[in-house]
Design a protein around this motif. Structure first.
Motif, PDB file in Angstrom:
ATOM      1  N   ALA A  14      -2.173 -89.284 102.135  1.00 23.55           N
ATOM      2  CA  ALA A  14      -2.128 -89.142 100.680  1.00 23.55           C
ATOM      3  C   ALA A  14      -1.741 -87.715 100.294  1.00 23.55           C
ATOM      4  N   PRO A  15      -1.170 -87.525  99.096  1.00 23.14           N
ATOM      5  CA  PRO A  15      -0.867 -86.167  98.635  1.00 23.14           C
ATOM      6  C   PRO A  15      -2.082 -85.239  98.709  1.00 23.14           C
ATOM      7  N   THR A  74       3.309 -73.550  94.570  1.00 24.61           N
ATOM      8  CA  THR A  74       4.302 -72.505  94.809  1.00 24.61           C
ATOM      9  C   THR A  74       3.583 -71.186  95.024  1.00 24.61           C
ATOM     10  N   ASP A  75       3.904 -70.535  96.146  1.00 20.61           N
ATOM     11  CA  ASP A  75       3.349 -69.204  96.392  1.00 20.61           C
ATOM     12  C   ASP A  75       4.487 -68.201  96.506  1.00 20.61           C
ATOM     13  N   VAL A  76       4.215 -66.984  96.033  1.00 20.74           N
ATOM     14  CA  VAL A  76       5.211 -65.926  96.016  1.00 20.74           C
ATOM     15  C   VAL A  76       4.628 -64.696  96.702  1.00 20.74           C
ATOM     16  N   SER A  77       5.342 -64.214  97.724  1.00 20.67           N
ATOM     17  CA  SER A  77       4.961 -62.981  98.419  1.00 20.67           C
ATOM     18  C   SER A  77       5.841 -61.847  97.922  1.00 20.67           C
ATOM     19  N   GLN A  78       5.208 -60.719  97.637  1.00 16.39           N
ATOM     20  CA  GLN A  78       5.943 -59.546  97.180  1.00 16.39           C
ATOM     21  C   GLN A  78       6.358 -58.713  98.379  1.00 16.39           C
ATOM     22  N   LEU A  79       7.645 -58.551  98.545  1.00 11.45           N
ATOM     23  CA  LEU A  79       8.199 -57.689  99.572  1.00 11.45           C
ATOM     24  C   LEU A  79       8.795 -56.476  98.856  1.00 11.45           C
ATOM     25  N   HIS A  88       6.358 -76.007  97.383  1.00  8.29           N
ATOM     26  CA  HIS A  88       5.920 -77.220  98.078  1.00  8.29           C
ATOM     27  C   HIS A  88       5.842 -78.337  97.039  1.00  8.29           C
ATOM     28  N   LEU A  89       6.628 -79.385  97.206  1.00  9.62           N
ATOM     29  CA  LEU A  89       6.627 -80.526  96.286  1.00  9.62           C
ATOM     30  C   LEU A  89       6.144 -81.765  97.020  1.00  9.62           C
ATOM     31  N   VAL A  90       5.330 -82.557  96.334  1.00 10.15           N
ATOM     32  CA  VAL A  90       4.777 -83.784  96.917  1.00 10.15           C
ATOM     33  C   VAL A  90       4.940 -84.905  95.900  1.00 10.15           C
ATOM     34  N   GLU A  91       5.452 -86.046  96.370  1.00  7.54           N
ATOM     35  CA  GLU A  91       5.608 -87.225  95.502  1.00  7.54           C
ATOM     36  C   GLU A  91       5.283 -88.480  96.289  1.00  7.54           C
ATOM     37  N   ILE A  92       4.871 -89.506  95.575  1.00 10.60           N
ATOM     38  CA  ILE A  92       4.680 -90.828  96.174  1.00 10.60           C
ATOM     39  C   ILE A  92       6.016 -91.559  96.065  1.00 10.60           C
ATOM     40  N   THR A  93       6.491 -92.102  97.176  1.00 11.93           N
ATOM     41  CA  THR A  93       7.764 -92.826  97.169  1.00 11.93           C
ATOM     42  C   THR A  93       7.549 -94.242  96.630  1.00 11.93           C
ATOM     43  N   PRO A  94       8.635 -94.940  96.279  1.00 11.13           N
ATOM     44  CA  PRO A  94       8.502 -96.334  95.843  1.00 11.13           C
ATOM     45  C   PRO A  94       7.868 -97.227  96.918  1.00 11.13           C
ATOM     46  N   HIS A  95       7.926 -96.796  98.172  1.00  7.70           N
ATOM     47  CA  HIS A  95       7.348 -97.574  99.276  1.00  7.70           C
ATOM     48  C   HIS A  95       5.884 -97.246  99.522  1.00  7.70           C
ATOM     49  N   GLY A  96       5.328 -96.333  98.708  1.00  8.77           N
ATOM     50  CA  GLY A  96       3.913 -95.990  98.842  1.00  8.77           C
ATOM     51  C   GLY A  96       3.611 -94.905  99.853  1.00  8.77           C
ATOM     52  N   THR A  97       4.640 -94.304 100.437  1.00  9.36           N
ATOM     53  CA  THR A  97       4.412 -93.189 101.353  1.00  9.36           C
ATOM     54  C   THR A  97       4.471 -91.876 100.563  1.00  9.36           C
ATOM     55  N   THR A  98       4.089 -90.810 101.205  1.00  4.76           N
ATOM     56  CA  THR A  98       4.103 -89.501 100.571  1.00  4.76           C
ATOM     57  C   THR A  98       5.318 -88.724 101.068  1.00  4.76           C
TER      58      THR A  98
END
Length: 148
Positions: A14-15, A74-79, A88-98
């Motif tokens: 799961a997400p 989303t994380d941002v490192s200062q250089l 980082h993106l997370v979605e549920i697919t039409p097939h029920g997988t992540t």
């Protein structure tokens, strides 16, 4: 802004399993081979700050720039003269997988210099690290109640 790399997986987890792993930053080295340690100063929320130590690199401050639970982190490192961003993106697919996608980008006046220093290493490890995160997320116990 230049893209250093991108990785994608689909998973039966799961997400929330992915967000649990991202929120527990002290355990990142278990699935992220490039990270020596990570410290988050406070709870895993937008605006939270921390420090991470890449293997073979200097300690780097970061901020949780955006957090939409179970959807985006989303994380941002200062250089010096640049910003290294991991979305980082997370979605549920039409097939029920992540579906999980991680994109690393560099921006700022010295982005081209940092790309020469970090670009190939990040691009080479992004998919491997996401594959290891998938295994860790799938190994977590499910939040679903047991069926009697």
């Amino acid at each position: 802004m230049m893209t250093l790399g991108q990785a994608t997986i689909t998973s039966a987890a799961a997400p929330s399993a992915f967000f649990a792993k991202w929120a527990d930053m002290a355990t990142w080295p278990e699935w992220n081979g490039d990270t020596e340690w990570v410290r988050l100063d406070g709870p895993f929320v937008a605006g939270a700050t921390g420090v991470l130590k890449p293997k073979g690199g200097p300690k780097t401050k970061f901020v949780v720039a955006r957090l939409v639970p179970d959807h985006e982190f989303t994380d941002v490192s200062q250089l010096l003269g640049a910003r290294l961003t991991f979305r980082h993106l997370v979605e549920i697919t039409p097939h029920g997988t992540t579906w999980v996608n991680v994109t690393a980008t560099l921006g700022g006046p010295l982005a081209r210099v940092w790309n020469l220093i970090l670009g190939k290493g990040i691009a080479a490890s992004l998919q491997k690290d996401l594959d290891q995160l998938k295994a860790a997320a799938e190994a977590q116990p499910s939040d679903l109640p047991a069926v009697a």
